[in-house]
Design an enzyme around this catalytic site. Sequence first.
Site, PDB file in Angstrom:
ATOM      1  CB  CYS A 170      -1.425  -4.906 -14.416  1.00  0.00           C
ATOM      2  SG  CYS A 170      -1.237  -3.754 -13.054  1.00  0.00           S
TER       3      CYS A 170
ATOM      4  CG  ASP B  34      -5.233   3.695   3.576  1.00  0.00           C
ATOM      5  OD1 ASP B  34      -6.386   3.429   3.967  1.00  0.00           O
ATOM      6  OD2 ASP B  34      -4.302   2.868   3.588  1.00  0.00           O
TER       7      ASP B  34
ATOM      8  CG  ASP C  89      -0.265   1.694   4.175  1.00  0.00           C
ATOM      9  OD1 ASP C  89      -1.149   0.818   4.251  1.00  0.00           O
ATOM     10  OD2 ASP C  89       0.667   1.785   4.989  1.00  0.00           O
TER      11      ASP C  89
ATOM     12  CD  GLU D 255     -10.592   2.840   3.853  1.00  0.00           C
ATOM     13  OE1 GLU D 255     -10.953   1.726   3.516  1.00  0.00           O
ATOM     14  OE2 GLU D 255      -9.598   3.058   4.553  1.00  0.00           O
TER      15      GLU D 255
ATOM     16  CB  CYS E 217      -1.277  -5.846  -9.624  1.00  0.00           C
ATOM     17  SG  CYS E 217      -2.617  -6.277 -10.726  1.00  0.00           S
TER      18      CYS E 217
HETATM   19 ZN   LIG Z   1      -3.007  -4.270 -11.683  1.00  0.00          ZN
END
Ligand SMILES: [Zn+2]
Length: 379
Positions: A354, A196, A361, A280, A352
Amino acid sequence: MTVRKAYQYRIYPDREQEKQFHKTFGCCRFLYNHMLADRMDMYEKTGKMKRLTPAGYKKDYPWLKDVDSLALANVQLHLEAAYRKFLSREKAGHPKFKSKHRSRKSYTTNAVNGNIRFEEGKLRLPKAGLVKIRVHREPYEGYILKSVTVSMDPSGKYYASLLYESPAGENQTARGNTADAGRPQEGCGPKILGIDFAMQGMAVFSDGSRAEYPMYYRGAQDRLAREQRKLSHCKKGSRNYGKQKKILARRYEKIRNQRKDYLHKLSRKIADNYDAAAVEDIDMKAMSRCLTFGKSVMDNSFGMFRTMLDYKLSDRGKVLVRVGRFFPSSKKCSCCGKVKEELRLDERIYRCGCGNCMDRDVNAAVNIREEGRRILMTA
Ligand SMILES: [Zn+2]
């Protein structure tokens, strides 16, 4: 296979640092006990268990913000691990409350973006600053610092336990900064490195490391800045001005060479160790136009690095995969695949629902790697 190594060092905090440590121990214990109580409460009332995060508590207890936020994030992970253990094995008991007097005084924080490092022979820790440390043995060279646990033993001695991980192979470090983050790379299939682009340090890799310009490069840059300042004081067109311009040109040349040398080495290492790399497909020219870099010598590094990597890989019969520029590498969770609607630039840690919590990064680099794998497999 990942090799993990922990090194415990004695540390000698000053009065202020000692205070900060105790505050952090206290806040972590407080948060753990509150989260545990709330979970038990919730379970009793609703029969369900909801994930709790430190953020929710910071609203009610603003003083939690005074301590290292990653230490608090780890409290959540510790509690969840305790529950997992409890739910999966009958032997493990229900998580217990931590007592102020009997429980071990410690907290764990993660190494992110070089926030924890050796400096002037001391250890830099978030919120505490430079702490005196006795390094009786050096950590393995090339190993990556993952986390630090600060603790105090009953006799009042302080220790920092530094956890390092081997960089070899990739299955390990895709995990990012916490043990649960990131999807581990499959055992079979090509070994791919996700890359990245990063403003700081040029690039971040899916194994959790980042491109680190050698120290001499920094020094050369400082000297360049000094000569540049000198030039601005010279009268344009004067003899001194001409002389200074020449000095400056030589400095630039030197930095250009050092950079090239570094990029060659880095790309060679990657091309030797991986079957493929994924980057990318960003337009570097457009990027350097719209960004104010300040350091004009730096702005083309990533483009140059990508070019070198491309031909070094193909020299070895390997490939550089380009991931579409509209692929949401930053906003996507590398653990569960959910894509965030918004991710502010100053959010350096990707969090997140989760439970994934990792360097922004590195999260992006892991996504790039997996997207690269997908492209490679469907090609
Ligand atoms: Zn997640």
